[in-house]
Write a protein that holds these residues in place. Structure first.
Motif, mmCIF file in Angstrom:
data_model
loop_
_atom_site.group_PDB
_atom_site.id
_atom_site.type_symbol
_atom_site.label_atom_id
_atom_site.label_comp_id
_atom_site.label_asym_id
_atom_site.label_seq_id
_atom_site.Cartn_x
_atom_site.Cartn_y
_atom_site.Cartn_z
ATOM 1 N N GLN A 448 24.119 -27.933 -119.310
ATOM 2 C CA GLN A 448 23.909 -26.777 -120.095
ATOM 3 C C GLN A 448 22.264 -26.373 -119.574
ATOM 4 O O GLN A 448 21.570 -27.226 -120.023
ATOM 5 C CB GLN A 448 24.322 -26.939 -120.826
ATOM 6 C CG GLN A 448 23.639 -28.021 -122.518
ATOM 7 C CD GLN A 448 22.902 -27.506 -123.270
ATOM 8 O OE1 GLN A 448 22.872 -25.838 -123.177
ATOM 9 N NE2 GLN A 448 22.455 -28.643 -123.167
ATOM 10 N N SER A 450 20.585 -24.786 -122.318
ATOM 11 C CA SER A 450 20.167 -24.767 -123.098
ATOM 12 C C SER A 450 19.131 -25.725 -123.639
ATOM 13 O O SER A 450 20.035 -26.654 -123.679
ATOM 14 C CB SER A 450 20.867 -24.462 -124.406
ATOM 15 O OG SER A 450 20.201 -24.590 -125.611
ATOM 16 N N CYS A 452 18.999 -26.963 -126.235
ATOM 17 C CA CYS A 452 18.876 -27.374 -127.564
ATOM 18 C C CYS A 452 20.671 -28.590 -127.145
ATOM 19 O O CYS A 452 21.097 -28.612 -126.155
ATOM 20 C CB CYS A 452 20.001 -26.802 -128.381
ATOM 21 S SG CYS A 452 18.656 -24.620 -129.087
ATOM 22 N N GLU A 453 20.200 -29.305 -127.386
ATOM 23 C CA GLU A 453 21.320 -30.556 -128.306
ATOM 24 C C GLU A 453 22.665 -30.495 -128.344
ATOM 25 O O GLU A 453 23.093 -29.886 -129.121
ATOM 26 C CB GLU A 453 21.273 -31.865 -128.557
ATOM 27 C CG GLU A 453 21.914 -33.257 -128.255
ATOM 28 C CD GLU A 453 21.092 -33.855 -129.453
ATOM 29 O OE1 GLU A 453 21.781 -35.136 -129.215
ATOM 30 O OE2 GLU A 453 20.387 -33.627 -129.837
ATOM 31 N N PRO A 454 23.754 -30.306 -127.372
ATOM 32 C CA PRO A 454 25.063 -29.955 -127.139
ATOM 33 C C PRO A 454 26.040 -30.428 -128.798
ATOM 34 O O PRO A 454 25.828 -31.786 -128.537
ATOM 35 C CB PRO A 454 25.813 -29.907 -126.107
ATOM 36 C CG PRO A 454 24.916 -31.031 -125.436
ATOM 37 C CD PRO A 454 23.726 -30.607 -125.684
ATOM 38 N N TYR A 455 27.104 -29.929 -129.071
ATOM 39 C CA TYR A 455 27.667 -30.797 -130.232
ATOM 40 C C TYR A 455 28.460 -30.823 -130.221
ATOM 41 O O TYR A 455 29.687 -31.898 -129.783
ATOM 42 C CB TYR A 455 26.801 -29.185 -131.849
ATOM 43 C CG TYR A 455 26.772 -30.773 -133.262
ATOM 44 C CD1 TYR A 455 27.543 -32.351 -132.976
ATOM 45 C CD2 TYR A 455 27.356 -30.046 -133.702
ATOM 46 C CE1 TYR A 455 27.386 -32.395 -134.113
ATOM 47 C CE2 TYR A 455 27.702 -30.466 -135.485
ATOM 48 C CZ TYR A 455 28.251 -31.659 -135.167
ATOM 49 O OH TYR A 455 28.032 -32.995 -136.632
ATOM 50 N N PHE A 472 30.317 -23.292 -127.084
ATOM 51 C CA PHE A 472 29.297 -23.898 -127.764
ATOM 52 C C PHE A 472 28.396 -23.795 -129.201
ATOM 53 O O PHE A 472 28.322 -22.684 -129.589
ATOM 54 C CB PHE A 472 27.663 -24.077 -126.993
ATOM 55 C CG PHE A 472 27.921 -24.451 -125.246
ATOM 56 C CD1 PHE A 472 27.448 -25.674 -125.838
ATOM 57 C CD2 PHE A 472 28.318 -24.051 -124.308
ATOM 58 C CE1 PHE A 472 27.690 -26.891 -123.778
ATOM 59 C CE2 PHE A 472 29.128 -25.096 -123.658
ATOM 60 C CZ PHE A 472 28.601 -25.566 -123.212
ATOM 61 N N THR A 473 28.116 -25.355 -129.651
ATOM 62 C CA THR A 473 27.248 -24.985 -130.710
ATOM 63 C C THR A 473 26.543 -26.668 -131.064
ATOM 64 O O THR A 473 26.331 -27.585 -130.244
ATOM 65 C CB THR A 473 28.757 -25.829 -132.347
ATOM 66 O OG1 THR A 473 29.165 -26.830 -131.577
ATOM 67 C CG2 THR A 473 29.168 -24.496 -132.401
ATOM 68 N N PHE A 474 25.295 -26.056 -130.937
ATOM 69 C CA PHE A 474 24.519 -27.044 -131.004
ATOM 70 C C PHE A 474 23.475 -27.547 -132.217
ATOM 71 O O PHE A 474 23.911 -27.175 -133.364
ATOM 72 C CB PHE A 474 23.079 -26.423 -129.826
ATOM 73 C CG PHE A 474 23.311 -25.590 -128.915
ATOM 74 C CD1 PHE A 474 23.469 -26.606 -127.471
ATOM 75 C CD2 PHE A 474 23.461 -24.432 -128.977
ATOM 76 C CE1 PHE A 474 24.015 -25.884 -126.372
ATOM 77 C CE2 PHE A 474 24.168 -23.967 -127.614
ATOM 78 C CZ PHE A 474 24.289 -24.950 -126.330
ATOM 79 N N LYS A 475 22.994 -29.086 -132.396
ATOM 80 C CA LYS A 475 22.450 -29.197 -132.940
ATOM 81 C C LYS A 475 21.199 -28.800 -133.548
ATOM 82 O O LYS A 475 20.284 -28.653 -132.517
ATOM 83 C CB LYS A 475 21.793 -30.797 -133.042
ATOM 84 C CG LYS A 475 23.146 -32.249 -132.764
ATOM 85 C CD LYS A 475 23.129 -33.512 -132.569
ATOM 86 C CE LYS A 475 23.661 -34.656 -132.308
ATOM 87 N NZ LYS A 475 23.599 -35.897 -132.862
ATOM 88 N N ASN A 477 21.642 -26.074 -134.333
ATOM 89 C CA ASN A 477 21.573 -24.405 -134.308
ATOM 90 C C ASN A 477 22.435 -23.815 -135.275
ATOM 91 O O ASN A 477 23.438 -24.875 -134.367
ATOM 92 C CB ASN A 477 21.049 -23.986 -133.565
ATOM 93 C CG ASN A 477 21.241 -22.501 -132.982
ATOM 94 O OD1 ASN A 477 22.106 -21.841 -133.413
ATOM 95 N ND2 ASN A 477 20.346 -22.374 -132.056
ATOM 96 N N TYR A 481 27.824 -20.072 -129.294
ATOM 97 C CA TYR A 481 27.600 -19.499 -128.172
ATOM 98 C C TYR A 481 28.871 -19.720 -127.289
ATOM 99 O O TYR A 481 29.694 -20.211 -127.539
ATOM 100 C CB TYR A 481 25.765 -20.587 -127.686
ATOM 101 C CG TYR A 481 25.034 -19.971 -128.250
ATOM 102 C CD1 TYR A 481 24.373 -18.985 -127.483
ATOM 103 C CD2 TYR A 481 24.549 -20.647 -129.911
ATOM 104 C CE1 TYR A 481 23.434 -18.639 -129.041
ATOM 105 C CE2 TYR A 481 24.082 -20.149 -130.668
ATOM 106 C CZ TYR A 481 22.352 -19.949 -130.021
ATOM 107 O OH TYR A 481 21.666 -18.914 -130.222
#
Length: 908
Positions: A448, A450, A452-455, A472-475, A477, A481
């Motif tokens: 992916q 981003s 950021c790290e995927p959550y 998507f949500t991220f650690k 953040n 998204y």
């Protein structure tokens, strides 16, 4: 003598004008500017022409089942009977065009009973504001229907049998919990007191704007609350005008709804088996044909506190509207929970998903038994099936990870599963495949874009789009998204800006600080992304709500949307289904609490149960309303609503001449209608599937809204609408002296306006040929040329010329809708040497095949494609559409013009 003649002429003119007005169909415009007509139906389609003509005025009494705007100086006793209970100082009065109801403390109330009786199939809308003292626990506002004399009231009316009360008690405190229910009916000074009919059957009640609606039976201590339930504070507050609708339908359902809601979130009512009323991971499945009798299915995890994981478990529910959820037959929630003996005390059940397996006819309910805080990291993926009556034993799924999301490809017969492996550092997304939905193989890493790290990841399909979409949500953040992938095996590209920022989702009742595992489903036309969000607020409370996102200039974003009829609560109550009943409106106080004033601005009642489909066509100098019954029953004096957005009425007193079109009169609506999903303005989307809007015209000369070319009228779309959520120009097409059609995209005061034409005639099979004079393959990368036949989003043949924003992308596209089916779409790259000038495009629509062909001026084929899958070939008449539109503003900032030199149809 001259003055006498003039007076006579004026008098005759007035009489003539009055005669014309009285012959027109009466109408009513409600406070939200929806238009209402009163018609009788026998299964036949009816048409009504609407003219903006002076000399006419609305008449609610002539149109509605019941109506009052309280314009007289006193209460109309032919409509209402007033009662005061507990104190003669209670207020029932008409002031400044409002009905004022107010108690006076010491267990008193003010009440009015509608004199007109009914049995069922009636909804009563009440437009009102509530002011003063709404924080008092002992005040109530209710709308009741029932029978029997009023309890404790001296001047009784002769009614009998059943009672349902819908209360809104205004106390600005936290949501009512199960342990508060003992207050109801108590004598402690903090309980309920209200006016009732003597024979009571049940009631809706809300103890405060911020407390949940509950249902009570005959004894007010016998209360049931669907927790967390829905509160009025989700929609309104003190001194804010709002409209509440109360109904009792022909099936014995007592319903409470909010009307014409415009906001960016709607609350969900989900029964929590633990009574904590919190949810943090949600999955939603939709089937248009229904599964086990219902369209919507949800698997969601409950949560009380993170310190006690035993309450985080998967629960199964169904819904018919996506807002009110119920426990299915044979289900005891939670269906997915940890077995403590097998794991440590930190283990929880989370990250659910639910899909339907057509091979077995069962729902597949996935969840993860997980623990990433204990001594051992656990990510055990499980599944149970549900067949409409029974939940199966738990089965282990051969895959690894959390944040489970599952899609079933019906064409390939393949299950795809995406998981997030948090054993890795950073987290990694994996994708697997399976033929049975249990044993997954072909493990692949999915990237992916981003940093950021995927959550959490939730993958979804979009109708008519070959790409995959994902939430998507991220650690680190807290926002939500959206991402896309070109196909099942590709990495995800994250949209740079959030789909929904956490601050934007906050409401009066919840200040959100974090999103969790959420669900999404696109509308049938792919233009609206429906979302079920779970969010944590500043108090650490998790709640679930519904919202919508639309795309503008290539960016998906949640915004306000309009819901005509937002359900609050529904309760089955067949006991009084066929018993005569009456309505009562009340405002009261308990003991020393006093001061709440209920100001009712307007009331309108209408029949329900036979809602027809409504279509509106702009005919140039007037609007035409088409009313299509959904059943063949004969119904007299039925109230039909046309939404405000269809007619753009300026006020409640607009002057309209509404004329019924005789059965033998010529009308063009049947051959002009397109499905509303792709034409409605999605920024103010109407959630009713039975209402469609069409922009068209009827003049035979070139004029705004209509243009005549190649033997028929073409109707131009206007306003802001799909595809692309563009602005459409009803003057955007013109014909030159060579009889060529010009379609334009122009910048009008920094607003890009596109052009779309819809044919007068419909066709079932035939050969459709367009000759294009413009160099279409040199057009801006953000433009789209569409040459199509269209019935709805599952029945259309589309030939598109566009790079879809990618300068190096394919330019020529063929689609058979639904294009998501394998083999129903093809894309071609066109050599730079072919600019597209004087090219020909042909769609051959036959009963046994579809063929697309594109050729150069010399007859050389650019690209052709034939599909012989008979099951995907449309079989209903369709309109022809030609359009020029944008996925983003032109990259070079210049206007665009498409020239069509010819169009022919060889009809079958």
């Amino acid at each position: 003598m001259k003055n006498s003649y003039m007076l006579l002429i004026v008098s005759l003119l007035l009489l003539t004008s009055a005669g014309v007005a009285s012959a027109a169909l009466p109408y009513y415009i409600d406070p939200q500017r929806n238009l209402w007509l009163n018609i009788s139906m026998d299964g036949s389609t009816q048409y009504f022409n609407v003219y903006n003509t002076p000399g006419y005025s609305p008449n609610g009494d002539a149109v509605m089942w019941a109506y009052d705007n309280f314009s007289s100086s006193n209460l109309d006793t032919s409509k209402w009977t007033s009662y005061k209970k507990g104190s003669s100082k209670s207020t029932v009065a008409i002031k400044n065009g409002q009905l004022i109801l107010s108690g006076s403390g010491v267990t008193s109330s003010a009440n009015v009973v509608l004199n007109k009786p009914f049995t069922n199939g009636i909804e009563l809308a009440v437009n009102e504001t509530i002011s003063k003292g709404t924080g008092d626990v002992g005040t109530y506002t209710d709308a009741s229907f029932g029978s029997g004399p009023l309890a404790g009231v001296t001047n009784e009316v002769d009614l009998d049998l059943c009672h349902i009360v819908l209360y809104s008690l205004h106390r600005l405190i936290s949501i009512l919990r199960l342990d508060n229910l003992v207050d109801i009916g108590s004598n402690s000074g903090t309980g309920w007191w209200h006016t009732v009919f003597s024979t009571v059957d049940g009631s809706f009640q809300s103890q405060g704007i911020s407390r949940s609606i509950i249902w009570t039976n005959s004894s007010t201590s016998d209360a049931i609350m669907p927790n967390p339930g829905i509160t009025l504070s989700e929609y309104t507050g003190e001194n804010l005008p709002h409209t509440v609708a109360y109904s009792y339908d022909t099936y014995g359902n007592a319903n409470m709804s909010m009307l014409n809601v415009n906001q960016n979130r709607l609350p969900l009512s989900i029964p929590d088996p633990y009574g904590c009323n919190q949810f943090n991971h949600i999955a939603v499945y939709y089937n248009s044909s229904g599964v086990f009798g219902h369209n919507w299915w949800m698997l969601v995890t409950t949560i009380c506190t993170y310190s006690d994981s035993k309450y985080e478990n998967a629960c199964l529910y169904y819904s018919d509207d996506g807002l009110l959820w119920y426990v299915p037959p044979g289900v005891t929630n939670p269906i997915g929970k940890q077995i403590v003996s097998k794991y440590d005390s930190n283990v929880y059940g989370s990250d659910p998903d639910v899909v339907y397996n057509p091979a077995t006819g069962k729902l597949m309910c996935y969840y993860v038994i997980g623990d990433d805080t204990g001594n051992v990291n656990v990510e055990d993926l499980k599944v149970k099936t549900y067949d409409g009556n029974t939940v199966s034993p738990e089965m282990k799924v051969i895959a690894h990870g959390v944040a489970t999301t599952v899609l079933y490809d019906n064409t390939a017969g393949t299950f795809y599963i995406w998981t997030v492996d948090n054993d890795s550092n950073p987290n990694v997304i994996y994708r697997y495949t399976s033929t049975d939905g249990i044993n997954f193989t072909n493990k692949q890493v999915v990237g992916q874009s981003s940093e950021c790290e995927p959550y959490h990841v939730k993958v979804i399909n979009r109708p008519g789009d070959s790409k995959l979409y994902a939430l998507f949500t991220f650690k680190g953040n807290n926002d939500l998204y959206i991402a896309t992938a070109n196909k099942y095996t590709d990495n995800f590209t994250i949209q740079n800006s959030p789909l929904l920022q956490v601050d934007d989702s906050s409401s009066i009742t919840h200040k959100n600080i974090e999103f969790s595992f959420s669900a999404g489903k696109f509308s049938d036309d792919g233009n609206i992304l429906k979302l079920w969000i779970t969010a944590k607020d500043t108090n650490g409370v998790w709640d679930a709500f519904y919202t919508q996102a639309t795309q503008a200039n290539g960016i998906w974003k949640v915004g306000n949307f309009t819901t005509l009829h937002a359900p609050v609560m529904t309760v089955k109550n067949e006991k009084c289904l066929n018993t005569p009943k009456q309505w009562m409106l009340s405002q009261g106080d308990y003991v020393n609490n006093k001061g709440v004033i209920r100001k009712i601005n307007e009331i309108w009642g209408y029949k329900i149960g036979h809602t027809p489909k409504v279509k509106v066509t702009n005919m140039g100098t007037y609007m035409q309303i088409e009313v299509v019954p959904t059943d063949s029953q004969k119904v007299t004096d039925y109230q039909v609503m046309i939404p405000a957005s269809f007619l753009n009425l300026s006020s409640q007193i607009d002057s309209l001449d509404i004329e019924p079109v005789p059965d033998d009169s010529e009308n063009t609506t049947n051959s002009q209608v397109m499905a509303s999903a792709s034409l409605l303005n999605s920024s103010s989307q109407n959630d009713s599937p039975d209402i469609e809007r069409v922009q068209a015209g009827k003049d035979t000369s070139t004029s705004k809204g209509v243009i005549n070319w190649k033997g028929q009228n073409w109707y131009l779309t206007g306003d802001k609408a799909n595809p692309g959520n563009n602005y459409w120009n009803t003057s955007g097409a013109w014909i030159d002296n060579q009889d060529r059609m010009h379609l334009t995209v122009v910048n009008n005061n920094s607003k890009w306006e596109c052009t779309m034409l819809n044919s007068q005639y419909t066709y079932c099979y035939g050969t459709f040929t367009w000759t294009v004079a413009s160099p279409v393959y040199t057009f801006d990368k953000n433009s789209v040329v569409g040459l199509c036949t269209y019935l709805d989003d599952n029945n259309a043949l589309n030939l598109g010329i566009s790079r879809w924003g990618d300068h190096n992308g394919n330019q020529l596209w063929y689609f058979i809708e639904p294009s998501i089916i394998k083999g129903n779409s093809k894309a071609y790259g066109v050599p730079p040497s072919i600019e597209g000038t004087n090219t020909t495009y042909r769609i051959e629509w036959k009963p046994n095949y579809i063929r697309f062909t594109s050729t150069k001026a010399d007859g050389t084929v650019i690209a052709g494609y034939t599909n012989t899958n008979i099951s995907t070939i449309p079989k209903e008449p369709e309109n022809v559409i030609m359009n020029l539109w944008l996925v983003d503003p032109p990259s070079d900032g210049k206007n665009i013009e498409l020239i069509l030199s010819n169009f022919t149809v060889t009809d079958e």
